[in-house]
Write a protein that holds these residues in place. Structure first.
Motif, PDB file in Angstrom:
ATOM      1  N   ILE A 103       0.990  -1.261  -0.003  1.00  0.00           N
ATOM      2  CA  ILE A 103       0.100  -0.045  -0.059  1.00  0.00           C
ATOM      3  C   ILE A 103       0.784   1.058   0.074  1.00  0.00           C
ATOM      4  O   ILE A 103       1.855   1.207  -0.741  1.00  0.00           O
ATOM      5  CB  ILE A 103      -0.939  -0.191   1.119  1.00  0.00           C
ATOM      6  CG1 ILE A 103      -0.207  -0.433   2.576  1.00  0.00           C
ATOM      7  CG2 ILE A 103      -2.003  -1.255   1.039  1.00  0.00           C
ATOM      8  CD1 ILE A 103      -1.244   0.149   3.733  1.00  0.00           C
ATOM      9  N   ALA A 118       2.769   3.672   5.446  1.00  0.00           N
ATOM     10  CA  ALA A 118       2.327   2.838   6.227  1.00  0.00           C
ATOM     11  C   ALA A 118       3.211   1.942   6.968  1.00  0.00           C
ATOM     12  O   ALA A 118       4.192   1.468   6.597  1.00  0.00           O
ATOM     13  CB  ALA A 118       0.859   1.857   5.631  1.00  0.00           C
ATOM     14  N   GLY A 119       2.854   1.527   8.157  1.00  0.00           N
ATOM     15  CA  GLY A 119       3.754   1.119   9.219  1.00  0.00           C
ATOM     16  C   GLY A 119       3.805  -0.444   8.644  1.00  0.00           C
ATOM     17  O   GLY A 119       4.972  -1.233   8.674  1.00  0.00           O
ATOM     18  N   ILE A 120       2.803  -0.893   7.868  1.00  0.00           N
ATOM     19  CA  ILE A 120       2.540  -2.432   7.335  1.00  0.00           C
ATOM     20  C   ILE A 120       3.930  -2.471   6.281  1.00  0.00           C
ATOM     21  O   ILE A 120       4.334  -3.533   6.178  1.00  0.00           O
ATOM     22  CB  ILE A 120       1.619  -2.747   6.842  1.00  0.00           C
ATOM     23  CG1 ILE A 120       1.223  -4.294   7.059  1.00  0.00           C
ATOM     24  CG2 ILE A 120       1.048  -1.987   5.666  1.00  0.00           C
ATOM     25  CD1 ILE A 120      -0.167  -4.683   6.728  1.00  0.00           C
ATOM     26  N   TRP A 159      -4.808  -6.078   6.790  1.00  0.00           N
ATOM     27  CA  TRP A 159      -4.846  -5.855   8.195  1.00  0.00           C
ATOM     28  C   TRP A 159      -6.483  -5.905   8.611  1.00  0.00           C
ATOM     29  O   TRP A 159      -7.162  -5.985   7.752  1.00  0.00           O
ATOM     30  CB  TRP A 159      -4.528  -4.254   8.410  1.00  0.00           C
ATOM     31  CG  TRP A 159      -5.303  -3.214   7.931  1.00  0.00           C
ATOM     32  CD1 TRP A 159      -6.453  -2.434   8.515  1.00  0.00           C
ATOM     33  CD2 TRP A 159      -5.000  -2.700   6.404  1.00  0.00           C
ATOM     34  NE1 TRP A 159      -6.816  -1.498   7.508  1.00  0.00           N
ATOM     35  CE2 TRP A 159      -6.034  -1.823   6.045  1.00  0.00           C
ATOM     36  CE3 TRP A 159      -4.079  -3.074   5.663  1.00  0.00           C
ATOM     37  CZ2 TRP A 159      -6.085  -0.794   5.065  1.00  0.00           C
ATOM     38  CZ3 TRP A 159      -4.107  -2.399   4.349  1.00  0.00           C
ATOM     39  CH2 TRP A 159      -5.047  -1.086   4.110  1.00  0.00           C
ATOM     40  N   TRP A 180      -6.648   4.817   4.642  1.00  0.00           N
ATOM     41  CA  TRP A 180      -6.963   3.538   4.852  1.00  0.00           C
ATOM     42  C   TRP A 180      -8.376   3.246   5.249  1.00  0.00           C
ATOM     43  O   TRP A 180      -9.153   4.017   5.844  1.00  0.00           O
ATOM     44  CB  TRP A 180      -6.167   2.865   6.170  1.00  0.00           C
ATOM     45  CG  TRP A 180      -4.668   3.367   5.916  1.00  0.00           C
ATOM     46  CD1 TRP A 180      -3.739   3.040   4.688  1.00  0.00           C
ATOM     47  CD2 TRP A 180      -3.677   3.742   6.921  1.00  0.00           C
ATOM     48  NE1 TRP A 180      -2.336   3.396   4.998  1.00  0.00           N
ATOM     49  CE2 TRP A 180      -2.261   3.768   6.336  1.00  0.00           C
ATOM     50  CE3 TRP A 180      -4.060   4.317   8.211  1.00  0.00           C
ATOM     51  CZ2 TRP A 180      -1.135   4.228   6.942  1.00  0.00           C
ATOM     52  CZ3 TRP A 180      -2.688   4.516   8.802  1.00  0.00           C
ATOM     53  CH2 TRP A 180      -1.466   4.844   8.251  1.00  0.00           C
ATOM     54  N   SER A 206      -9.973   1.347   7.082  1.00  0.00           N
ATOM     55  CA  SER A 206     -10.433   1.361   8.454  1.00  0.00           C
ATOM     56  C   SER A 206     -10.365   2.891   9.134  1.00  0.00           C
ATOM     57  O   SER A 206     -11.260   3.070   9.819  1.00  0.00           O
ATOM     58  CB  SER A 206      -9.413   0.457   9.417  1.00  0.00           C
ATOM     59  OG  SER A 206      -8.034   0.542   8.718  1.00  0.00           O
ATOM     60  N   GLU A 207      -9.508   3.631   8.739  1.00  0.00           N
ATOM     61  CA  GLU A 207      -9.535   5.013   9.408  1.00  0.00           C
ATOM     62  C   GLU A 207     -10.468   6.007   8.628  1.00  0.00           C
ATOM     63  O   GLU A 207     -10.819   7.077   8.945  1.00  0.00           O
ATOM     64  CB  GLU A 207      -8.048   5.456   9.108  1.00  0.00           C
ATOM     65  CG  GLU A 207      -7.154   5.005  10.401  1.00  0.00           C
ATOM     66  CD  GLU A 207      -7.058   3.554  10.365  1.00  0.00           C
ATOM     67  OE1 GLU A 207      -7.053   2.984   9.492  1.00  0.00           O
ATOM     68  OE2 GLU A 207      -6.782   3.139  11.829  1.00  0.00           O
ATOM     69  N   TRP A 267      -1.764   3.057  15.260  1.00  0.00           N
ATOM     70  CA  TRP A 267      -1.693   1.321  15.317  1.00  0.00           C
ATOM     71  C   TRP A 267      -0.541   1.130  16.323  1.00  0.00           C
ATOM     72  O   TRP A 267       0.806   1.554  15.991  1.00  0.00           O
ATOM     73  CB  TRP A 267      -1.718   0.929  14.072  1.00  0.00           C
ATOM     74  CG  TRP A 267      -2.891   0.756  13.419  1.00  0.00           C
ATOM     75  CD1 TRP A 267      -3.958   1.844  13.172  1.00  0.00           C
ATOM     76  CD2 TRP A 267      -3.439  -0.189  12.999  1.00  0.00           C
ATOM     77  NE1 TRP A 267      -4.964   1.404  12.335  1.00  0.00           N
ATOM     78  CE2 TRP A 267      -4.946   0.039  12.263  1.00  0.00           C
ATOM     79  CE3 TRP A 267      -3.251  -1.727  12.798  1.00  0.00           C
ATOM     80  CZ2 TRP A 267      -5.588  -0.919  11.632  1.00  0.00           C
ATOM     81  CZ3 TRP A 267      -3.968  -2.562  12.134  1.00  0.00           C
ATOM     82  CH2 TRP A 267      -5.346  -2.133  11.637  1.00  0.00           C
ATOM     83  N   THR A 288       2.932  -1.126  14.901  1.00  0.00           N
ATOM     84  CA  THR A 288       2.951  -0.760  13.439  1.00  0.00           C
ATOM     85  C   THR A 288       3.488   0.955  13.455  1.00  0.00           C
ATOM     86  O   THR A 288       4.110   1.134  12.502  1.00  0.00           O
ATOM     87  CB  THR A 288       1.543  -0.709  13.014  1.00  0.00           C
ATOM     88  OG1 THR A 288       0.991  -1.997  13.067  1.00  0.00           O
ATOM     89  CG2 THR A 288       1.353  -0.543  11.388  1.00  0.00           C
ATOM     90  N   HIS A 289       2.896   1.687  14.308  1.00  0.00           N
ATOM     91  CA  HIS A 289       3.569   3.206  14.160  1.00  0.00           C
ATOM     92  C   HIS A 289       4.328   3.478  15.234  1.00  0.00           C
ATOM     93  O   HIS A 289       4.654   4.629  15.747  1.00  0.00           O
ATOM     94  CB  HIS A 289       2.232   4.098  14.392  1.00  0.00           C
ATOM     95  CG  HIS A 289       1.494   3.897  13.385  1.00  0.00           C
ATOM     96  ND1 HIS A 289       0.017   4.474  13.180  1.00  0.00           N
ATOM     97  CD2 HIS A 289       1.263   3.328  11.941  1.00  0.00           C
ATOM     98  CE1 HIS A 289      -0.498   4.122  12.177  1.00  0.00           C
ATOM     99  NE2 HIS A 289       0.197   3.397  11.387  1.00  0.00           N
ATOM    100  N   THR A 297      -1.946  -6.862  11.733  1.00  0.00           N
ATOM    101  CA  THR A 297      -1.336  -6.710  10.330  1.00  0.00           C
ATOM    102  C   THR A 297      -0.864  -8.018   9.737  1.00  0.00           C
ATOM    103  O   THR A 297      -0.343  -8.805  10.851  1.00  0.00           O
ATOM    104  CB  THR A 297      -0.332  -5.656  10.411  1.00  0.00           C
ATOM    105  OG1 THR A 297       0.813  -6.008  11.128  1.00  0.00           O
ATOM    106  CG2 THR A 297      -1.069  -4.301  10.886  1.00  0.00           C
TER     107      THR A 297
HETATM  108  N1  PBE Z   1      -2.396  -0.144   8.176  1.00  0.00           N
HETATM  109  C1  PBE Z   1      -4.037   0.295   8.457  1.00  0.00           C
HETATM  110  C2  PBE Z   1      -1.872   1.261   8.610  1.00  0.00           C
HETATM  111  C3  PBE Z   1      -2.464   1.362  10.020  1.00  0.00           C
HETATM  112  C4  PBE Z   1      -3.934   1.055   9.526  1.00  0.00           C
HETATM  113  C5  PBE Z   1      -2.266  -1.389   8.963  1.00  0.00           C
HETATM  114  C6  PBE Z   1      -2.368  -0.134   6.775  1.00  0.00           C
HETATM  115  C7  PBE Z   1      -0.438   0.904   8.767  1.00  0.00           C
HETATM  116  O1  PBE Z   1       0.529   2.041   9.224  1.00  0.00           O
HETATM  117  O2  PBE Z   1       0.183  -0.144   8.080  1.00  0.00           O
END
Ligand code: PBE
Length: 267
Positions: A17, A21-23, A68, A174, A176-177, A221, A225-226, A249
């Motif tokens: 993505i 993003a943290g993922i 996720w 995202w 979810s957000e 997250w 993740t963050h 995730t």
């Molecule tokens: N995500 C969804 C985000 C946090 C919300 C998992 C893609 C990420 O930073 O990876």
């Protein structure tokens, strides 16, 4: 071997993505940890990723995505997380609400709502699926707020009403957000605040709250993740705690793929 042909079948690509993003960082770490040297993580966006997933799924083609939970994709498609024996993607995550320093003094009613905002993955899922089915985020949020007055009353309990004061919320696109931020924006609007939503990248979202140009985001997250952003700006924001528990995730594939673990990606 079979495994070599699995890699070939997806051209050794993982559909990712947005780079912030943290993922994406976790997946880069996974490629190292599992020694997947031939593999490449492709940048894109949440929307491009779900479009690729839908296309592959409709044709029963293989695909590996950064996925996720909560996410509507799990109710639309039969999917599974690849096992992560090295724990690169961490344990279950929470989504935290993050306010700028001083918000409690400047806008106590807003601060209280953000502090009391808490819902479940299923509740978020209702809003997400409605948006996915074509309802605008604003309308999906408004419908959810209208149908869940008891829940909303818990969030707004003892919160001072607004009189048109401006509130700036930031979020990343995202799914979810998009859902959560539109719901909270609607609740604050109904309480009398003038809410501006800015869609930004993950870095600027955290930076904006830290420098005070953004009042809050509800997309933290944690703990993994963050973690980078959290540590970078620690002290320059107020962590209001979890608004949702049980997030996750990882790498996700359709159920029809004959693979169970990230380790299976190695030839
Ligand atoms: N995500 C969804 C985000 C946090 C919300 C998992 C893609 C990420 O930073 O990876």
């Amino acid at each position: 071997s079979n495994k070599a042909s699995l890699g070939e079948s997806v051209e050794y690509k993982i559909t990712g993505i947005d780079p912030g993003a943290g993922i994406m960082k976790a997946t880069a770490a996974a490629l190292e940890e599992y020694e997947l040297t031939d593999w490449e993580l492709i940048e894109g966006s949440g929307a491009a990723m779900t479009a690729s997933l839908k296309k592959a799924y409709d044709d029963e083609e293989p695909i590996i995505i950064t996925g996720w939970t909560p996410h509507w994709m799990f109710s639309k498609f039969d999917l599974k997380y690849l096992e992560d024996p090295k724990g690169v993607y961490g344990e279950a995550e929470n989504i935290n609400s993050i306010a700028r320093n001083g918000l409690a003094e400047d806008l106590p009613g807003v601060h209280k709502v953000l502090d009391q905002f808490h819902w479940t993955p299923d509740e978020m899922g209702v809003v997400m699926s409605s948006i996915q089915d074509g309802t605008s985020p604003e309308d999906a949020a408004a419908a959810w707020v209208e149908e869940n007055t008891d829940k909303v009353a818990e969030w707004t309990k003892d919160a001072q009403e607004g009189n048109g004061e401006e509130v700036k919320l930031a979020y990343v696109a995202w799914d979810s957000e998009i859902a959560s931020t539109n719901v909270v924006a609607k609740v604050l609007q109904d309480l009398g605040y003038e809410v501006t939503l800015s869609q930004v990248e993950a870095g600027p979202m955290w930076a904006g709250v830290a420098d005070g140009s953004i009042d809050a985001h509800i997309a933290g997250w944690l703990p993994l993740t963050h973690a980078d952003q959290y540590e970078k700006y620690e002290g320059d924001f107020e962590d209001l705690g979890a608004n949702l528990e049980g997030a996750k995730t990882g790498l996700v594939v359709p159920e029809y793929m004959d693979i169970d673990s990230i380790e299976d990606l190695k030839e």
